[in-house]
Design a protein around this motif. Structure first.
Motif, PDB file in Angstrom:
ATOM      1  N   MET A   1     -17.567  -3.989   2.478  1.00  0.00           N
ATOM      2  CA  MET A   1     -18.593  -4.115   3.294  1.00  0.00           C
ATOM      3  C   MET A   1     -18.512  -3.668   4.729  1.00  0.00           C
ATOM      4  SD  MET A   1     -20.791  -7.428   4.697  1.00  0.00           S
ATOM      5  CE  MET A   1     -19.554  -8.036   5.640  1.00  0.00           C
ATOM      6  N   SER A   2     -19.193  -2.697   5.251  1.00  0.00           N
ATOM      7  CA  SER A   2     -19.028  -2.229   6.530  1.00  0.00           C
ATOM      8  C   SER A   2     -19.852  -3.065   7.494  1.00  0.00           C
ATOM      9  CB  SER A   2     -19.440  -0.850   6.692  1.00  0.00           C
ATOM     10  OG  SER A   2     -19.114  -0.307   7.870  1.00  0.00           O
ATOM     11  N   LEU A   3     -19.051  -3.526   8.686  1.00  0.00           N
ATOM     12  CA  LEU A   3     -19.874  -4.224   9.480  1.00  0.00           C
ATOM     13  C   LEU A   3     -20.754  -3.193  10.478  1.00  0.00           C
ATOM     14  CD1 LEU A   3     -16.786  -6.155  11.102  1.00  0.00           C
ATOM     15  CD2 LEU A   3     -18.482  -7.008   9.308  1.00  0.00           C
ATOM     16  N   ARG A   4     -21.811  -3.894  10.915  1.00  0.00           N
ATOM     17  CA  ARG A   4     -22.843  -3.281  11.704  1.00  0.00           C
ATOM     18  C   ARG A   4     -22.602  -3.830  13.198  1.00  0.00           C
ATOM     19  NH1 ARG A   4     -28.258  -3.367  11.054  1.00  0.00           N
ATOM     20  NH2 ARG A   4     -28.624  -1.136  12.033  1.00  0.00           N
ATOM     21  N   ILE A   5     -22.236  -3.034  14.184  1.00  0.00           N
ATOM     22  CA  ILE A   5     -22.071  -3.454  15.618  1.00  0.00           C
ATOM     23  C   ILE A   5     -22.825  -2.726  16.601  1.00  0.00           C
ATOM     24  CG2 ILE A   5     -20.394  -3.610  17.310  1.00  0.00           C
ATOM     25  CD1 ILE A   5     -19.631  -5.092  14.744  1.00  0.00           C
ATOM     26  N   PHE A  28     -15.807   3.308  22.902  1.00  0.00           N
ATOM     27  CA  PHE A  28     -15.588   2.312  21.851  1.00  0.00           C
ATOM     28  C   PHE A  28     -15.497   2.838  20.466  1.00  0.00           C
ATOM     29  CE2 PHE A  28     -16.256  -0.867  25.417  1.00  0.00           C
ATOM     30  CZ  PHE A  28     -15.222  -1.720  24.870  1.00  0.00           C
ATOM     31  N   GLU A  29     -16.341   3.587  20.082  1.00  0.00           N
ATOM     32  CA  GLU A  29     -16.489   4.186  18.608  1.00  0.00           C
ATOM     33  C   GLU A  29     -14.918   4.669  18.435  1.00  0.00           C
ATOM     34  OE1 GLU A  29     -21.039   5.575  17.421  1.00  0.00           O
ATOM     35  OE2 GLU A  29     -19.833   7.020  19.053  1.00  0.00           O
ATOM     36  N   GLN A  30     -14.733   5.625  19.275  1.00  0.00           N
ATOM     37  CA  GLN A  30     -13.292   6.178  19.058  1.00  0.00           C
ATOM     38  C   GLN A  30     -12.210   5.238  18.766  1.00  0.00           C
ATOM     39  OE1 GLN A  30     -13.298   8.917  22.365  1.00  0.00           O
ATOM     40  NE2 GLN A  30     -13.752  10.450  20.846  1.00  0.00           N
ATOM     41  N   LEU A  31     -12.168   4.222  19.515  1.00  0.00           N
ATOM     42  CA  LEU A  31     -11.238   3.033  19.500  1.00  0.00           C
ATOM     43  C   LEU A  31     -11.501   2.328  18.088  1.00  0.00           C
ATOM     44  CD1 LEU A  31      -9.047   0.713  20.630  1.00  0.00           C
ATOM     45  CD2 LEU A  31     -11.187  -0.508  21.070  1.00  0.00           C
ATOM     46  N   VAL A  37     -10.695  -2.295   9.722  1.00  0.00           N
ATOM     47  CA  VAL A  37     -11.900  -2.861   9.140  1.00  0.00           C
ATOM     48  C   VAL A  37     -13.260  -2.066   9.278  1.00  0.00           C
ATOM     49  CG1 VAL A  37     -13.464  -4.755   9.461  1.00  0.00           C
ATOM     50  CG2 VAL A  37     -10.957  -5.078   9.828  1.00  0.00           C
ATOM     51  N   PRO A  38     -13.845  -1.795   8.030  1.00  0.00           N
ATOM     52  CA  PRO A  38     -14.909  -0.770   8.225  1.00  0.00           C
ATOM     53  C   PRO A  38     -15.838  -1.191   8.826  1.00  0.00           C
ATOM     54  CG  PRO A  38     -14.049  -1.145   5.839  1.00  0.00           C
ATOM     55  CD  PRO A  38     -13.432  -2.216   6.817  1.00  0.00           C
ATOM     56  N   ALA A  39     -16.552  -0.373   9.851  1.00  0.00           N
ATOM     57  CA  ALA A  39     -17.671  -0.589  10.706  1.00  0.00           C
ATOM     58  C   ALA A  39     -18.493   0.724  10.870  1.00  0.00           C
ATOM     59  CB  ALA A  39     -17.176  -1.286  12.015  1.00  0.00           C
ATOM     60  N   SER A  40     -19.803   0.340  11.365  1.00  0.00           N
ATOM     61  CA  SER A  40     -20.403   1.477  12.143  1.00  0.00           C
ATOM     62  C   SER A  40     -20.965   0.895  13.158  1.00  0.00           C
ATOM     63  CB  SER A  40     -21.559   1.862  11.059  1.00  0.00           C
ATOM     64  OG  SER A  40     -22.345   0.774  10.785  1.00  0.00           O
ATOM     65  N   VAL A 225      -6.165  -5.229  19.962  1.00  0.00           N
ATOM     66  CA  VAL A 225      -7.237  -6.003  20.222  1.00  0.00           C
ATOM     67  C   VAL A 225      -8.842  -5.483  19.472  1.00  0.00           C
ATOM     68  CG1 VAL A 225      -9.166  -6.258  22.375  1.00  0.00           C
ATOM     69  CG2 VAL A 225      -6.743  -6.438  22.501  1.00  0.00           C
ATOM     70  N   ALA A 226      -8.601  -4.134  19.157  1.00  0.00           N
ATOM     71  CA  ALA A 226      -9.847  -3.882  18.295  1.00  0.00           C
ATOM     72  C   ALA A 226      -9.691  -4.462  17.244  1.00  0.00           C
ATOM     73  CB  ALA A 226      -9.739  -2.223  18.403  1.00  0.00           C
ATOM     74  N   GLU A 227      -8.880  -4.338  16.257  1.00  0.00           N
ATOM     75  CA  GLU A 227      -8.683  -5.098  14.853  1.00  0.00           C
ATOM     76  C   GLU A 227      -8.845  -6.542  14.987  1.00  0.00           C
ATOM     77  OE1 GLU A 227      -5.522  -5.383  11.245  1.00  0.00           O
ATOM     78  OE2 GLU A 227      -5.160  -3.960  12.856  1.00  0.00           O
ATOM     79  N   TRP A 228      -8.549  -7.116  16.292  1.00  0.00           N
ATOM     80  CA  TRP A 228      -8.895  -8.757  16.361  1.00  0.00           C
ATOM     81  C   TRP A 228     -10.294  -8.851  16.459  1.00  0.00           C
ATOM     82  CZ3 TRP A 228      -4.874 -11.106  20.373  1.00  0.00           C
ATOM     83  CH2 TRP A 228      -3.656 -11.016  19.910  1.00  0.00           C
ATOM     84  N   MET A 229     -10.915  -7.946  17.196  1.00  0.00           N
ATOM     85  CA  MET A 229     -12.624  -8.112  17.401  1.00  0.00           C
ATOM     86  C   MET A 229     -12.977  -7.900  15.909  1.00  0.00           C
ATOM     87  SD  MET A 229     -13.286  -6.139  20.844  1.00  0.00           S
ATOM     88  CE  MET A 229     -13.245  -6.945  22.559  1.00  0.00           C
ATOM     89  N   MET A 230     -12.693  -6.824  15.174  1.00  0.00           N
ATOM     90  CA  MET A 230     -13.432  -6.514  13.941  1.00  0.00           C
ATOM     91  C   MET A 230     -13.306  -7.780  12.924  1.00  0.00           C
ATOM     92  SD  MET A 230     -15.578  -4.055  14.599  1.00  0.00           S
ATOM     93  CE  MET A 230     -15.729  -5.034  16.218  1.00  0.00           C
ATOM     94  N   ARG A 231     -12.041  -8.325  13.068  1.00  0.00           N
ATOM     95  CA  ARG A 231     -11.602  -9.311  12.168  1.00  0.00           C
ATOM     96  C   ARG A 231     -12.397 -10.724  12.499  1.00  0.00           C
ATOM     97  NH1 ARG A 231      -8.243  -7.815   8.481  1.00  0.00           N
ATOM     98  NH2 ARG A 231      -6.546  -6.040   8.979  1.00  0.00           N
ATOM     99  N   PHE A 232     -12.436 -10.935  13.851  1.00  0.00           N
ATOM    100  CA  PHE A 232     -13.195 -12.085  14.573  1.00  0.00           C
ATOM    101  C   PHE A 232     -14.742 -12.009  13.731  1.00  0.00           C
ATOM    102  CE2 PHE A 232     -15.967 -13.853  17.535  1.00  0.00           C
ATOM    103  CZ  PHE A 232     -15.366 -15.105  17.787  1.00  0.00           C
ATOM    104  N   VAL A 233     -15.291 -10.565  13.916  1.00  0.00           N
ATOM    105  CA  VAL A 233     -16.633 -10.520  13.398  1.00  0.00           C
ATOM    106  C   VAL A 233     -16.711 -10.822  12.056  1.00  0.00           C
ATOM    107  CG1 VAL A 233     -18.630  -8.937  13.257  1.00  0.00           C
ATOM    108  CG2 VAL A 233     -17.176  -9.111  15.204  1.00  0.00           C
TER     109      VAL A 233
END
Length: 237
Positions: A1-5, A28-31, A37-40, A225-233
């Motif tokens: 599942m891809s997160l929507r941010i 941020f997109e590039q980061l 973690v899949p995200a859009s 930090v980017a990976e932490w944020m997406m895992r947190f979400v």
């Protein structure tokens, strides 16, 4: 599942840097494209009054950095605070970086103000004082690129310090499983920080400027930090 941010962009970058870096939302997109973690992402510049359509919901809302003061009276800040408070009360996850970190602390009962320590610029090292399942890869410390003269000086009730230093005691915080904020800029790259320092050299003073430029020899942990944020979400999804 891809997160929507939803990325709530709270500034325009300096005109002379737009061609290369486009804007904070794009940075941020590039980061986040570099973490697993899949995200859009969808970007809305709130300074220009742009917000998601009514009723549109995302897995998280990220508030970017800004040259504005989080405690300032810029006309776009009050609508942003109202929007974020509504999302918080709905149970949405909120992420904040620099200005966003300070604004969310203020909004939720903490305090942010001009720091007596002066400008924080260049790279900065923090101790990580929290442990959580979303903090993967694990780290006892973080090095981040920074550019701020304001700081969070009191946390919202119930918040937990995630990262700290003597210079910036509340450098990152978590509020339950809903809010995660960082003072440092995971989205910055060294060349962008160097360009900002050159543009601000007169304001910073020679000693602060030189120490900051010298500190850019250090790598930074923005990708962590980017990976932490997406895992947190993603937790609980």
């Amino acid at each position: 599942m891809s997160l929507r941010i939803c990325i709530l962009e709270t500034d325009h970058i300096r005109p002379e840097l737009v061609e290369r870096y486009q804007g904070y939302g794009r940075m941020f997109e590039q980061l986040f494209e570099r973490q697993p973690v899949p995200a859009s992402f969808e970007i809305f510049n709130v300074v220009e009054g742009h917000y998601p359509p009514a009723g549109e919901r995302y897995d998280a809302y990220l508030v970017t950095g800004s040259k504005a003061d989080s405690f300032g009276s810029d006309p776009w800040i009050a609508p942003l605070k109202a929007f974020l408070l509504a999302r918080y009360n709905e149970g949405a996850k909120l992420l904040g970086v620099c200005f966003g970190h300070q604004l969310l602390a203020l909004l939720l009962g903490g305090k942010a103000e001009r720091a007596h320590q002066g400008w924080g610029v260049g790279t900065h090292q923090y101790s990580v004082g929290a442990k959580a399942s979303w903090m993967a890869p694990a780290a006892d410390g973080l090095t981040l690129l920074i550019s701020h003269q304001d700081q969070v000086t009191a946390l919202p009730e119930g918040a937990t310090v995630v990262a700290s230093s003597a210079f910036c005691p509340f450098a990152a915080f978590q509020l339950n499983d809903q809010v995660l904020c960082f003072q440092g800029h995971p989205e910055f790259v060294h060349d962008y920080s160097r360009a900002l320092l050159e543009l601000r050299q007169m304001n910073l003073g020679e000693q602060v400027y030189k120490a900051a430029v010298d500190s850019l020899v250090h790598d930074h942990d923005g990708a962590t930090v980017a990976e932490w944020m997406m895992r947190f979400v993603a937790q609980g999804k």
